[in-house]
Scaffold this active site. Sequence first.
Site, PDB file in Angstrom:
ATOM      1  N   CYS A   1       0.964  -1.239   0.072  1.00 30.38           N
ATOM      2  CA  CYS A   1       0.038   0.172  -0.088  1.00 30.38           C
ATOM      3  C   CYS A   1       0.830   1.244   0.114  1.00 30.38           C
ATOM      4  O   CYS A   1       1.827   1.157   0.375  1.00 30.38           O
ATOM      5  CB  CYS A   1      -0.802   0.063   1.353  1.00 30.38           C
ATOM      6  SG  CYS A   1      -1.652  -1.372   1.389  1.00 30.38           S
TER       7      CYS A   1
ATOM      8  N   ARG B   1       5.013   0.079  -6.181  1.00 26.93           N
ATOM      9  CA  ARG B   1       4.625  -0.728  -5.025  1.00 26.93           C
ATOM     10  C   ARG B   1       3.616  -2.083  -5.522  1.00 26.93           C
ATOM     11  O   ARG B   1       3.619  -2.872  -4.499  1.00 26.93           O
ATOM     12  CB  ARG B   1       4.259   0.242  -3.968  1.00 26.93           C
ATOM     13  CG  ARG B   1       5.472   1.323  -3.341  1.00 26.93           C
ATOM     14  CD  ARG B   1       4.721   2.125  -2.530  1.00 26.93           C
ATOM     15  NE  ARG B   1       4.317   1.856  -1.497  1.00 26.93           N
ATOM     16  CZ  ARG B   1       5.244   1.911  -0.052  1.00 26.93           C
ATOM     17  NH1 ARG B   1       6.217   2.876  -0.357  1.00 26.93           N
ATOM     18  NH2 ARG B   1       4.900   1.778   0.857  1.00 26.93           N
TER      19      ARG B   1
ATOM     20  N   TRP C   1      -3.214  -2.735  -1.487  1.00 25.88           N
ATOM     21  CA  TRP C   1      -2.570  -3.933  -2.077  1.00 25.88           C
ATOM     22  C   TRP C   1      -3.207  -4.978  -1.031  1.00 25.88           C
ATOM     23  O   TRP C   1      -2.846  -4.874   0.065  1.00 25.88           O
ATOM     24  CB  TRP C   1      -1.246  -4.105  -2.054  1.00 25.88           C
ATOM     25  CG  TRP C   1      -0.442  -5.280  -2.141  1.00 25.88           C
ATOM     26  CD1 TRP C   1      -0.038  -6.461  -1.015  1.00 25.88           C
ATOM     27  CD2 TRP C   1       0.265  -5.998  -3.112  1.00 25.88           C
ATOM     28  NE1 TRP C   1       0.731  -7.357  -1.437  1.00 25.88           N
ATOM     29  CE2 TRP C   1       0.762  -7.195  -2.805  1.00 25.88           C
ATOM     30  CE3 TRP C   1       0.207  -5.485  -4.641  1.00 25.88           C
ATOM     31  CZ2 TRP C   1       1.393  -7.871  -3.869  1.00 25.88           C
ATOM     32  CZ3 TRP C   1       0.727  -6.394  -5.398  1.00 25.88           C
ATOM     33  CH2 TRP C   1       1.541  -7.556  -5.146  1.00 25.88           C
TER      34      TRP C   1
ATOM     35  N   ASN D   1      -1.379   2.023   6.350  1.00 27.18           N
ATOM     36  CA  ASN D   1      -0.710   0.920   5.423  1.00 27.18           C
ATOM     37  C   ASN D   1      -0.335   0.111   6.804  1.00 27.18           C
ATOM     38  O   ASN D   1       0.033   0.629   7.797  1.00 27.18           O
ATOM     39  CB  ASN D   1       0.737   1.556   5.138  1.00 27.18           C
ATOM     40  CG  ASN D   1       0.617   2.306   3.728  1.00 27.18           C
ATOM     41  OD1 ASN D   1      -0.507   2.277   3.066  1.00 27.18           O
ATOM     42  ND2 ASN D   1       1.618   2.994   3.224  1.00 27.18           N
ATOM     43  N   GLY D   2      -0.010  -1.089   6.611  1.00 25.44           N
ATOM     44  CA  GLY D   2       0.337  -2.146   7.739  1.00 25.44           C
ATOM     45  C   GLY D   2      -0.763  -3.217   7.988  1.00 25.44           C
ATOM     46  O   GLY D   2      -1.577  -3.475   7.183  1.00 25.44           O
TER      47      GLY D   2
ATOM     48  N   GLU E   1      19.740 -22.570  -1.600  1.00 21.65           N
ATOM     49  CA  GLU E   1      19.343 -21.044  -2.185  1.00 21.65           C
ATOM     50  C   GLU E   1      20.756 -20.027  -2.104  1.00 21.65           C
ATOM     51  O   GLU E   1      20.723 -19.191  -3.001  1.00 21.65           O
ATOM     52  CB  GLU E   1      18.505 -20.743  -1.183  1.00 21.65           C
ATOM     53  CG  GLU E   1      17.989 -19.120  -1.302  1.00 21.65           C
ATOM     54  CD  GLU E   1      17.311 -18.882  -2.750  1.00 21.65           C
ATOM     55  OE1 GLU E   1      17.189 -19.781  -3.513  1.00 21.65           O
ATOM     56  OE2 GLU E   1      16.999 -17.630  -2.822  1.00 21.65           O
TER      57      GLU E   1
ATOM     58  N   LYS F   1      21.585 -17.882  -5.451  1.00 25.84           N
ATOM     59  CA  LYS F   1      21.967 -16.622  -5.461  1.00 25.84           C
ATOM     60  C   LYS F   1      23.196 -16.110  -6.265  1.00 25.84           C
ATOM     61  O   LYS F   1      23.282 -15.237  -6.882  1.00 25.84           O
ATOM     62  CB  LYS F   1      21.806 -15.903  -4.145  1.00 25.84           C
ATOM     63  CG  LYS F   1      20.427 -15.783  -3.324  1.00 25.84           C
ATOM     64  CD  LYS F   1      19.449 -14.797  -4.172  1.00 25.84           C
ATOM     65  CE  LYS F   1      18.664 -15.321  -5.280  1.00 25.84           C
ATOM     66  NZ  LYS F   1      17.608 -16.407  -5.245  1.00 25.84           N
TER      67      LYS F   1
ATOM     68  N   GLU G   1      23.570 -16.796  -9.923  1.00 27.63           N
ATOM     69  CA  GLU G   1      22.474 -16.001 -10.885  1.00 27.63           C
ATOM     70  C   GLU G   1      22.908 -14.595 -11.082  1.00 27.63           C
ATOM     71  O   GLU G   1      23.074 -14.214 -12.303  1.00 27.63           O
ATOM     72  CB  GLU G   1      21.116 -16.013 -10.128  1.00 27.63           C
ATOM     73  CG  GLU G   1      20.196 -17.008  -9.923  1.00 27.63           C
ATOM     74  CD  GLU G   1      18.755 -16.743  -9.448  1.00 27.63           C
ATOM     75  OE1 GLU G   1      17.825 -17.067  -9.836  1.00 27.63           O
ATOM     76  OE2 GLU G   1      18.958 -16.447  -8.063  1.00 27.63           O
TER      77      GLU G   1
ATOM     78  N   HIS H   1      31.391 -38.083  -0.256  1.00 27.77           N
ATOM     79  CA  HIS H   1      31.219 -38.950  -1.222  1.00 27.77           C
ATOM     80  C   HIS H   1      31.230 -38.028  -2.642  1.00 27.77           C
ATOM     81  O   HIS H   1      30.830 -38.887  -3.590  1.00 27.77           O
ATOM     82  CB  HIS H   1      29.676 -39.298  -1.324  1.00 27.77           C
ATOM     83  CG  HIS H   1      29.584 -40.110  -0.014  1.00 27.77           C
ATOM     84  ND1 HIS H   1      30.012 -41.399   0.306  1.00 27.77           N
ATOM     85  CD2 HIS H   1      28.738 -39.877   0.885  1.00 27.77           C
ATOM     86  CE1 HIS H   1      29.764 -41.822   1.521  1.00 27.77           C
ATOM     87  NE2 HIS H   1      28.757 -40.712   2.112  1.00 27.77           N
TER      88      HIS H   1
ATOM     89  N   LYS I   1      12.295 -12.893 -14.632  1.00 27.38           N
ATOM     90  CA  LYS I   1      11.926 -12.635 -13.365  1.00 27.38           C
ATOM     91  C   LYS I   1      10.691 -13.781 -13.467  1.00 27.38           C
ATOM     92  O   LYS I   1      10.466 -14.354 -12.459  1.00 27.38           O
ATOM     93  CB  LYS I   1      11.251 -11.246 -13.304  1.00 27.38           C
ATOM     94  CG  LYS I   1      10.444 -11.068 -11.883  1.00 27.38           C
ATOM     95  CD  LYS I   1      11.583 -11.102 -10.907  1.00 27.38           C
ATOM     96  CE  LYS I   1      11.067 -10.960  -9.334  1.00 27.38           C
ATOM     97  NZ  LYS I   1      11.817 -11.863  -8.329  1.00 27.38           N
TER      98      LYS I   1
HETATM   99  C1  G6P Z   1      12.678 -17.926 -12.633  1.00 20.53           C
HETATM  100  C2  G6P Z   1      13.102 -16.633 -11.470  1.00 20.53           C
HETATM  101  C3  G6P Z   1      13.484 -17.167 -10.190  1.00 20.53           C
HETATM  102  C4  G6P Z   1      12.245 -17.738  -9.633  1.00 20.53           C
HETATM  103  C5  G6P Z   1      11.825 -18.766 -10.572  1.00 20.53           C
HETATM  104  C6  G6P Z   1      10.123 -19.388 -10.021  1.00 20.53           C
HETATM  105  O1  G6P Z   1      13.600 -18.586 -12.980  1.00 20.53           O
HETATM  106  O2  G6P Z   1      14.315 -16.073 -12.153  1.00 20.53           O
HETATM  107  O3  G6P Z   1      14.030 -16.177  -9.346  1.00 20.53           O
HETATM  108  O4  G6P Z   1      12.579 -18.340  -8.327  1.00 20.53           O
HETATM  109  O5  G6P Z   1      11.594 -18.349 -11.939  1.00 20.53           O
HETATM  110  O6  G6P Z   1       9.448 -18.234 -10.098  1.00 20.53           O
HETATM  111  P1  G6P Z   1       8.129 -18.057  -9.245  1.00 20.53           P
HETATM  112  O7  G6P Z   1       7.513 -16.906  -9.776  1.00 20.53           O
HETATM  113  O8  G6P Z   1       7.225 -19.097  -9.832  1.00 20.53           O
HETATM  114  O9  G6P Z   1       8.249 -18.356  -7.843  1.00 20.53           O
END
Ligand code: G6P
Length: 610
Positions: free
Chosen positions: A2, A27, A75, A101-102, A483, A487, A490, A506, A605
Amino acid sequence: MCGIIGYIGQKPANEVIFDGLTRLEYRGYDSAGISVVDENKIHVCKDIGKLRNIRGLLLNDFGSKSPIGIGHTRWATHGRPSAFNAHPHSDCDNTLMVAHNGIIENFMSLKKKLRSEGHKFVSETDSEVLAHLIESHYRGDLGNAVINALKEVKGAYAIAVIHREHPDKIICARKESPLIVGIGEGENFVASDVTAILSYTRKVVYLDNLEAAEVTREGIEFFTLEGEAVKKTPTQVDWNPVAAEKGGYSHFMLKEIYEQPQVIRNTIGGRTSEEEGKIYLDELGLTGPEIYKAQRIVVVACGTAYYAGCVGKYLIEKLVKVPVECDLASEFRYREPLVDQNSLVIAISQSGETADTLAAVREAKIRGAKVLGIVNAKESSLTREVDGLVYIHAGPEIGVASTKAYIAMVTALTLLALMLGKIRSVLSPEYVQETIRELKVIPQQIERVLDKHEQIKEFASHFMDSRSFLFLGRGINYPSALEGALKLKEISYIHAEAYAAGEMKHGPIALIDHELPVMALATESNVYDKTISNLKEVQARSGKIIAIATEGDKAIYQLTQDVIEVPKVSEILSPIINVVPLQLFAYYVADLRGLDVDQPRNLAKSVTVE
Ligand code: G6P
């Protein structure tokens, strides 16, 4: 998330506010509204939809050129997107309007009390209680009424309030959610961030937590929520509009990493009752046997969402005692998966548009399984295909490398596991109460990790030229290692591989030499000693260890001096904390290498094709 803007000056308020709201569009929102005071009467217009579609309503048909008003982009969290649920909200007799907001955590009990006193509610939102609460405290002084009302409120808020008997002032206040006041010539502003008002003024005052202000055309008085006057010094903002959208951060990814404490508050806000030891996931949709009696749970997702699901497997198996399988959506859809009406499939997605995840959901439904979505993007395709939903409330994520959505997914999975564990009588109310208590302080603990950014940046500068990385973790932090490695690769384009620490012997142990940095998740847990033994194997082969360890762990320094200490939390909550230094590390390595952090090469994305 929001956005709020308030204006008092000489110009037509609805025009200034509309302009400000368009600048807050980034936003994300689903509805918007504007309210002004004109000749001791309140005018309000609000509707569902994008600003460009409701422009006519908010500008041409508005019906007042009053120079004082407030506006809001919403939102949806509590209550679906609708004109009724849009802000600003009024009290019973349209004497005052509030934009918020909140999340008001105790809105249910406040609403019950206010209803019993005769207040009439028209929306499904938590925010509307604020309008009625202020009305119930109003004795002619708006500032006092706001302060006294907020004393009854639990949760997070940034609010702006106008009243028909006070066409000369806006009262605003904040706790946890950000709020600023902008200072102009013969006009002043209130906004949730500077982007909204940059085209009018660059002189702003940032309200601190538990502070409020009375904003008039001529000046601004600041006070605490205890009513004590405070002196504030304005800051001159020199951001351009793009920098402003990034909140002054150099990249969206960094901004989103720093938003994580607030995101967790949003994800858990209003969904827990500490007193009752209960979790409420109202929008869940699934009830009865489908969810509570499922004999098997299968998680399907891609990328970062898949790793959040892997944390979910540990959480659900531990807290609910139901077997969980995690499947990459792209694998699940083609391997004749064994799911049926006794299975619950959990589909996790930030965008809700990932083609593989959608296809996996369709496959699961054909086989008779019920599907629960854990999703960020409202009204996305996935939300329309699932049988039940848990929104993660992370707000729009712009950086391609997902950060805040991951943390929100893990938090939502924690809430889900606690709820199911309680319903299936695996967990005692006391355990749930204690975990809720702990969850609520996680945002502050993440802030302490964020404060270590200089140290993490320094480590990044030592290792930025490495050709390859190994990430190690065990148990519930094995997915954190996965993860963290994702990161790094990527956005820095450095090869990074994650392994369960116990499996290192192993295979990957063959890679270890003085050139290979090993990022080790070694926080306190039931496998801490085992992890240390694995790290000794790395040390014995001259591997360079960077360790994420629990504050006060002296022993770890015998293995390495490169230690990032994180606050001590329960093991089940540790993935939420532990991923933060890994995100920052990846960010700084990529930034120091001069790479495009927000839009790394070859990545999208949202992957809407197979
Ligand atoms: C793409 C993005 C990742 C994301 C994945 C799944 O590969 O680059 O950052 O984790 O899709 O996306 P989702 O919107 O389904 O979480």
